[in-house]
Design a protein around this motif. Sequence first.
Motif, PDB file in Angstrom:
ATOM      1  N   ARG A 218      -1.761  27.482 -58.758  1.00 14.52           N
ATOM      2  CA  ARG A 218      -1.025  28.405 -58.078  1.00 14.52           C
ATOM      3  C   ARG A 218      -1.570  29.780 -58.165  1.00 14.52           C
ATOM      4  NH1 ARG A 218       3.866  25.922 -60.636  1.00 14.52           N
ATOM      5  NH2 ARG A 218       4.845  24.487 -59.041  1.00 14.52           N
ATOM      6  N   VAL A 219      -2.020  29.989 -59.654  1.00 17.93           N
ATOM      7  CA  VAL A 219      -2.677  31.206 -59.881  1.00 17.93           C
ATOM      8  C   VAL A 219      -3.959  31.495 -59.137  1.00 17.93           C
ATOM      9  CG1 VAL A 219      -3.761  32.682 -61.741  1.00 17.93           C
ATOM     10  CG2 VAL A 219      -1.698  31.559 -62.151  1.00 17.93           C
ATOM     11  N   ARG A 220      -4.674  30.232 -58.935  1.00 15.13           N
ATOM     12  CA  ARG A 220      -6.238  30.507 -58.682  1.00 15.13           C
ATOM     13  C   ARG A 220      -6.103  30.431 -57.061  1.00 15.13           C
ATOM     14  NH1 ARG A 220      -9.907  29.962 -62.851  1.00 15.13           N
ATOM     15  NH2 ARG A 220     -11.464  30.356 -61.082  1.00 15.13           N
ATOM     16  N   LEU A 221      -5.131  29.751 -56.428  1.00 18.77           N
ATOM     17  CA  LEU A 221      -5.117  29.910 -54.907  1.00 18.77           C
ATOM     18  C   LEU A 221      -4.262  31.076 -54.412  1.00 18.77           C
ATOM     19  CD1 LEU A 221      -4.140  26.131 -54.394  1.00 18.77           C
ATOM     20  CD2 LEU A 221      -6.318  27.283 -53.878  1.00 18.77           C
ATOM     21  N   GLY A 222      -4.053  31.990 -55.407  1.00 12.49           N
ATOM     22  CA  GLY A 222      -3.739  33.271 -54.802  1.00 12.49           C
ATOM     23  C   GLY A 222      -2.039  33.298 -54.815  1.00 12.49           C
ATOM     24  N   GLY A 223      -1.261  32.303 -55.026  1.00 10.84           N
ATOM     25  CA  GLY A 223       0.207  32.567 -55.033  1.00 10.84           C
ATOM     26  C   GLY A 223       0.631  33.079 -56.125  1.00 10.84           C
ATOM     27  N   GLY A 224       0.237  33.060 -57.181  1.00 10.30           N
ATOM     28  CA  GLY A 224       0.737  33.552 -58.438  1.00 10.30           C
ATOM     29  C   GLY A 224       1.765  32.627 -59.228  1.00 10.30           C
ATOM     30  N   LEU A 225       2.311  32.994 -60.234  1.00 12.20           N
ATOM     31  CA  LEU A 225       3.306  32.318 -60.954  1.00 12.20           C
ATOM     32  C   LEU A 225       4.608  32.857 -60.350  1.00 12.20           C
ATOM     33  CD1 LEU A 225       2.143  32.185 -64.565  1.00 12.20           C
ATOM     34  CD2 LEU A 225       2.075  30.573 -62.794  1.00 12.20           C
ATOM     35  N   SER A 226       5.610  32.087 -60.005  1.00 10.79           N
ATOM     36  CA  SER A 226       6.918  32.530 -59.394  1.00 10.79           C
ATOM     37  C   SER A 226       7.909  32.714 -60.831  1.00 10.79           C
ATOM     38  CB  SER A 226       7.613  31.611 -58.448  1.00 10.79           C
ATOM     39  OG  SER A 226       7.600  30.199 -59.129  1.00 10.79           O
ATOM     40  N   LEU A 227       8.644  33.725 -60.451  1.00 10.95           N
ATOM     41  CA  LEU A 227       9.440  34.165 -61.799  1.00 10.95           C
ATOM     42  C   LEU A 227      10.877  34.300 -61.208  1.00 10.95           C
ATOM     43  CD1 LEU A 227       7.709  37.014 -63.452  1.00 10.95           C
ATOM     44  CD2 LEU A 227       7.759  34.748 -64.101  1.00 10.95           C
ATOM     45  N   ASP A 228      11.958  33.618 -61.778  1.00 10.51           N
ATOM     46  CA  ASP A 228      13.446  33.724 -61.525  1.00 10.51           C
ATOM     47  C   ASP A 228      14.093  34.683 -62.735  1.00 10.51           C
ATOM     48  OD1 ASP A 228      15.910  33.439 -60.826  1.00 10.51           O
ATOM     49  OD2 ASP A 228      16.048  31.462 -61.695  1.00 10.51           O
ATOM     50  N   LEU A 229      14.037  35.717 -62.378  1.00  6.66           N
ATOM     51  CA  LEU A 229      14.296  37.106 -63.452  1.00  6.66           C
ATOM     52  C   LEU A 229      15.771  37.246 -63.394  1.00  6.66           C
ATOM     53  CD1 LEU A 229      11.692  39.929 -62.413  1.00  6.66           C
ATOM     54  CD2 LEU A 229      11.555  38.128 -64.118  1.00  6.66           C
ATOM     55  N   LYS A 230      16.248  36.956 -64.670  1.00  7.56           N
ATOM     56  CA  LYS A 230      17.690  37.356 -64.973  1.00  7.56           C
ATOM     57  C   LYS A 230      17.924  38.033 -66.384  1.00  7.56           C
ATOM     58  CE  LYS A 230      19.118  33.065 -62.737  1.00  7.56           C
ATOM     59  NZ  LYS A 230      19.947  31.582 -62.712  1.00  7.56           N
ATOM     60  N   ASP A 231      18.887  38.434 -66.821  1.00  7.15           N
ATOM     61  CA  ASP A 231      19.130  39.244 -68.104  1.00  7.15           C
ATOM     62  C   ASP A 231      19.522  38.039 -68.986  1.00  7.15           C
ATOM     63  OD1 ASP A 231      18.559  41.574 -66.951  1.00  7.15           O
ATOM     64  OD2 ASP A 231      20.665  42.147 -66.672  1.00  7.15           O
TER      65      ASP A 231
END
Length: 376
Positions: A218-231
């Motif tokens: 994902r990182v090397r193909l340009g998509g980057g790591l997906s994040l599910d941000l929460k407190d």
Amino acid sequence: MSSDPKKNNSSDLENNFEDFLEHSLSGYISTSPRGEIIRINSKLLEWLGYNKEDLIGKRMSSLLAMGSRIFYETHLSPLLKLQGSFEEVAAELLLKDGKKLPVLLNGYIRNDEHNKPLFIRLNVYRATDRKVYEENLRLAVIDAEKTLLKERELSTLREQFIAVLGHDLRNPLGAIKSGASLLARSASSDRDKTIVGMIKKSSLRMEELIANVMDFARVRLGGGLSLDLKDVFIEPIILHVTEELRITFPERIVTVDFEVKKTINCDADRISQLLSNLVANALTHGSPHEPVKVIAKIELDYFELTVSNGGKPIPQDAIETLFEPFTREANTPSQQGLGLGLYIASQIALAHGGNLTATSNTTETCFTFRMPVYLS
């Protein structure tokens, strides 16, 4: 007192500019304002293959190949009249034997005190070697561009293959985990329980490896790591990860020092993955006789998580490449894994707007993750 005739002769030649032009290693030619040749030096005559008498009175443009002749008449001649000179213009001379000689031309027009043209002077330099050099350089650039394009295509194909492979491996792994869970219910003997435990442990390890491969792709193909941000409160996450690893490494000691009393805006699963990679790395490479220490705290609106271990220090040259993919600490290489754990951990840190650093000395090796408490 009489002077030395040889010295006088040498001095005369040194001050004789006409002699310099005549025997120059470059070509020299003078024409009338209308372009008729009035003077030409021996070097240019040698290149052209003519005698001086053959060229005096002829137009300068007659010495040029057709394309250069048209350019001279339509561009260079008017340019001389407008600005009085030109420099390093590529052209081709037409030799007596019909061959062409690539040259560079410098030219200027000489005016009298009333600004009326007296004559035109041209310097001619052979450009044969330069043409060969430029052509070789052009071909080298083309080859480099083709090689770069091929490498990019291979890199993309390779990383797409890794992504597909990682995805397809999850299906049979899921079946293995489910089968191990069913066997665990019916396992009666200690031997059966040990075997089932080994299967489950290896399945978890394989699941971690596949997750790292997928994240790398994902990182090397340009998509980057997906994040599910929460407190989230970070304490339960840290305790869960460290407890899991205590079970995996029952002979080792992992201590936790916790000083975080408020929520942090982050992806809980990714922070778990980062911490798991750091603690597993410390347990694998650190001294088996010293504890692994995990410290979490908040300082000036920044969350800081450190994982440290004792043992042999990491060499400085290894630290410089520690967070690159497929690299391992050279002195104590892991017997398993792909060398992606620290790389993925560093990418998780970057995705959270933070960073991951490492220091190592004879006392301890310490990894520090730092990120803002609240991401904008």
